[in-house]
Write a protein that holds these residues in place. Sequence first.
Motif, PDB file in Angstrom:
ATOM      1  N   SER A   1      -1.307  14.720   2.932  1.00  9.56           N
ATOM      2  CA  SER A   1      -0.406  13.955   3.047  1.00  9.56           C
ATOM      3  C   SER A   1      -0.207  12.454   2.798  1.00  9.56           C
ATOM      4  N   ALA A   2       0.547  12.751   2.008  1.00 12.72           N
ATOM      5  CA  ALA A   2       1.296  11.941   0.820  1.00 12.72           C
ATOM      6  C   ALA A   2       2.277  10.581   0.880  1.00 12.72           C
ATOM      7  N   ARG A   3       2.325   9.028   0.226  1.00  9.32           N
ATOM      8  CA  ARG A   3       2.902   8.486   0.185  1.00  9.32           C
ATOM      9  C   ARG A   3       2.525   7.102  -0.503  1.00  9.32           C
ATOM     10  N   GLY A   4       3.526   6.960  -0.791  1.00  7.28           N
ATOM     11  CA  GLY A   4       4.134   5.656  -2.649  1.00  7.28           C
ATOM     12  C   GLY A   4       3.833   4.190  -2.181  1.00  7.28           C
ATOM     13  N   GLY A   5       3.311   3.612  -2.688  1.00  5.15           N
ATOM     14  CA  GLY A   5       2.753   1.922  -2.388  1.00  5.15           C
ATOM     15  C   GLY A   5       2.920   1.677  -3.508  1.00  5.15           C
ATOM     16  N   CYS A   6       2.999   0.227  -3.405  1.00  6.68           N
ATOM     17  CA  CYS A   6       3.568  -1.067  -4.674  1.00  6.68           C
ATOM     18  C   CYS A   6       2.669  -2.153  -4.912  1.00  6.68           C
ATOM     19  N   PHE A   7       2.140  -2.664  -5.668  1.00 12.41           N
ATOM     20  CA  PHE A   7       0.776  -3.691  -5.978  1.00 12.41           C
ATOM     21  C   PHE A   7       1.888  -4.444  -7.042  1.00 12.41           C
ATOM     22  N   ASP A   8       2.081  -5.667  -6.402  1.00 11.09           N
ATOM     23  CA  ASP A   8       2.086  -7.127  -7.408  1.00 11.09           C
ATOM     24  C   ASP A   8       0.682  -8.196  -7.229  1.00 11.09           C
TER      25      ASP A   8
END
Length: 131
Positions: A106-113
């Motif tokens: 189960s794959a996903r992408g994420g961003c952080f700032d």
Amino acid sequence: MTNKRINGSILLAAFTALVAFGPVAAPANAQAPLQAPEVTFAGTAPGTVTATIHNPNGTGRCWAEAGVGPENNHRFFGNNSPESLAGPGQTLTTTLEGLEPGTTISARGGCFDDTPTGGMPFTEPVTVTVP
């Protein structure tokens, strides 16, 4: 012709009402809320899944991650090395290796700032078959 004077307290009340109820505009340099990355996943070799990650933001870093195995163990593509993090406007490709062929992840992408308007948005998880 009579000379009329406006009472200072009435003028102050009118100004306060205008300020309090007037339209509120965002500053010209306001940063848009952080968006999730654009990410695609593909099985590319036996035991290997590749992620192509695009960071659509002007700030922050984006990555790909997966839940692996029966316990859905958390793993980062590229072992979360600095080279596996897409910077502002950047697109990169990274891999997750050593997976059991024929299984799914189960794959996903994420961003952080970490700026005041930042955040941590994620894409919806997708199921990927490991070749």
